[in-house]
Design a protein around this motif. Structure first.
Motif, mmCIF file in Angstrom:
data_model
loop_
_atom_site.group_PDB
_atom_site.id
_atom_site.type_symbol
_atom_site.label_atom_id
_atom_site.label_comp_id
_atom_site.label_asym_id
_atom_site.label_seq_id
_atom_site.Cartn_x
_atom_site.Cartn_y
_atom_site.Cartn_z
ATOM 1 N N UNK A 59 -93.204 -11.590 8.296
ATOM 2 C CA UNK A 59 -92.078 -10.758 7.899
ATOM 3 C C UNK A 59 -91.754 -9.734 8.992
ATOM 4 N N UNK A 60 -92.769 -9.334 9.767
ATOM 5 C CA UNK A 60 -92.527 -8.376 10.843
ATOM 6 C C UNK A 60 -91.551 -8.944 11.883
ATOM 7 N N UNK A 61 -91.733 -10.225 12.218
ATOM 8 C CA UNK A 61 -90.855 -10.867 13.199
ATOM 9 C C UNK A 61 -89.413 -10.895 12.696
ATOM 10 N N UNK A 62 -89.253 -11.254 11.411
ATOM 11 C CA UNK A 62 -87.918 -11.321 10.814
ATOM 12 C C UNK A 62 -87.264 -9.943 10.772
ATOM 13 N N UNK A 63 -88.033 -8.914 10.456
ATOM 14 C CA UNK A 63 -87.473 -7.568 10.354
ATOM 15 C C UNK A 63 -87.112 -6.997 11.721
ATOM 16 N N UNK A 64 -87.857 -7.379 12.736
ATOM 17 C CA UNK A 64 -87.480 -6.963 14.093
ATOM 18 C C UNK A 64 -86.112 -7.525 14.444
ATOM 19 N N UNK A 65 -85.880 -8.764 14.053
ATOM 20 C CA UNK A 65 -84.572 -9.377 14.268
ATOM 21 C C UNK A 65 -83.499 -8.635 13.477
ATOM 22 N N UNK A 66 -83.830 -8.279 12.227
ATOM 23 C CA UNK A 66 -82.861 -7.594 11.367
ATOM 24 C C UNK A 66 -82.461 -6.226 11.928
ATOM 25 N N UNK A 67 -83.376 -5.593 12.639
ATOM 26 C CA UNK A 67 -83.121 -4.254 13.163
ATOM 27 C C UNK A 67 -82.523 -4.272 14.567
ATOM 28 N N UNK A 68 -82.267 -5.474 15.092
ATOM 29 C CA UNK A 68 -81.626 -5.608 16.398
ATOM 30 C C UNK A 68 -80.113 -5.621 16.217
ATOM 31 N N UNK A 69 -79.402 -4.790 16.975
ATOM 32 C CA UNK A 69 -77.948 -4.735 16.859
ATOM 33 C C UNK A 69 -77.335 -6.100 17.185
ATOM 34 N N UNK A 70 -76.275 -6.479 16.476
ATOM 35 C CA UNK A 70 -75.619 -7.751 16.779
ATOM 36 C C UNK A 70 -75.081 -7.774 18.205
ATOM 37 N N UNK A 71 -75.225 -8.943 18.842
ATOM 38 C CA UNK A 71 -74.775 -9.084 20.232
ATOM 39 C C UNK A 71 -73.260 -8.968 20.317
#
Length: 344
Positions: A59-71
């Motif tokens: 879940x940590x990997x997924x949440x890191x993605x979620x907290x990354x601003x959209x390109x």
């Protein structure tokens, strides 16, 4: 609730969290597709759409993605499949999750990301703190079988999405002929909508002409002819099934299941059960129970017992005897017709 969520998605009124679970895969898949179509433009999909299997990815990997601003674009859309930690089921997951990290995210989700938890679970573990927290924070869709009125709303909604109107009588006939499987109904509605593209209207005549009958629905029609003592029409449908290379033993099994349903519905109704209670008790769709209840009124208890005995005898001979299997069902229909005439 499913229609409310779909309406909000189409209006682009999104929430940061969605929870989709249940045993009706069509509703889950349709909701996912609606989110993709309305939350992201075609150009954004390659950059801003992600999918993770939580039995394989932390879940940590997924949440890191979620907290990354959209390109590019306004938002990210992330599907998190198989959130087994929301259930009481044992999982063969290959990864451990830091669920406190998820709990923190739920309190303050990224405003530019939509996270969708999705799992084919009949129920969640409501005792768990995390389950309660997600259900409180998210838009929740419990994907279960639609009842008759919901199915009719869904059919009208699907037709409207295809740019056509469907008559109420046509809706009823569609359910009778095509059954209640949403994947099958979608295919049939899309076909009917193309046919009715000029008139923008689907009526009973179009449904009667174009809707494909499943084996079960053909058998239902066959049984309906039997119920109304129309042996000639019953035989015609039976011969048509043989031309479609349906196996006699399979046809007999479906006939038996339909008469067993009629018998069960009649017996439970006599005990005072309502149609929805009966559907839950025998695990059949309420619409099938409704149709069987109508057929049950045309048989006495003695007739149904006699029919079940004839079917059991035909099944035994089909599996052990040397008689032609196709002929055995013909004999069953003739015996049934003869017994009906003798009882008059």
């Amino acid at each position: 609730m499913v229609f409310d969520i779909w309406k909000q998605i189409r209006a682009k009124s999104f929430t940061p969290l969605y929870l989709l679970y249940g045993t009706e895969p069509y509703l889950i898949n349709e909701t996912k597709q609606l989110l993709i179509n309305h939350a992201l433009s075609p150009e954004e999909i390659d950059f801003n759409l992600s999918s993770y299997d939580l039995e394989e990815t932390s879940i940590e990997t997924a949440l890191e993605d979620a907290e990354t601003f959209p390109f590019i674009g306004e938002r990210r859309l992330i599907f998190l499949h198989n959130p087994f930690f929301l259930t009481a089921e044992k999982s063969k997951a290959k990864v451990e999750h830091n669920l406190s990290r998820l709990e923190s995210y739920l309190k303050d989700p990224a405003p530019y990301t939509i996270i969708v938890f999705s799992g084919a679970y009949e129920k969640l573990d409501e005792r768990k703190k995390l389950t309660k927290q997600i259900k409180k924070s998210a838009s929740v869709l419990e994907a279960k079988k639609l009842n008759e009125s919901e199915l009719k709303v869904w059919i009208r909604d699907r037709a409207a999405a295809n740019g056509v109107q469907i008559d109420e009588e046509a809706v009823e006939l569609m359910l009778t002929l095509a059954g209640t499987n949403l994947f099958m109904l979608t295919s049939e509605l899309d076909k009917l909508s193309l046919y009715a593209e000029d008139e923008k209207r689907i009526d009973v005549k179009i449904v009667e002409q174009l809707v494909s009958r499943s084996l079960e629905q053909n058998i239902f029609t066959l049984v309906d002819k039997i119920v109304h003592r129309n042996i000639e029409e019953a035989l015609r449908i039976y011969y048509d099934l043989l031309k479609l290379n349906e196996e006699p033993i399979k046809i007999l099994a479906v006939i038996t299941n339909q008469f067993r349903l009629i018998y069960q519905v009649k017996e439970l109704a006599r005990r005072g059960y309502g149609q929805n209670q009966i559907a839950g008790y025998i695990k059949a769709h309420p619409f099938r129970v409704k149709l069987a209840a109508g057929q049950a009124k045309l048989f006495s208890d003695e007739e149904l017992v006699q029919i079940m005995n004839l079917l059991a005898d035909s099944d035994y001979q089909m599996k052990t005897g040397g008689m032609n299997k196709a002929l055995l069902i013909e004999l069953f229909l003739f015996k049934l017709n003869r017994n009906a005439l003798e009882s008059k």
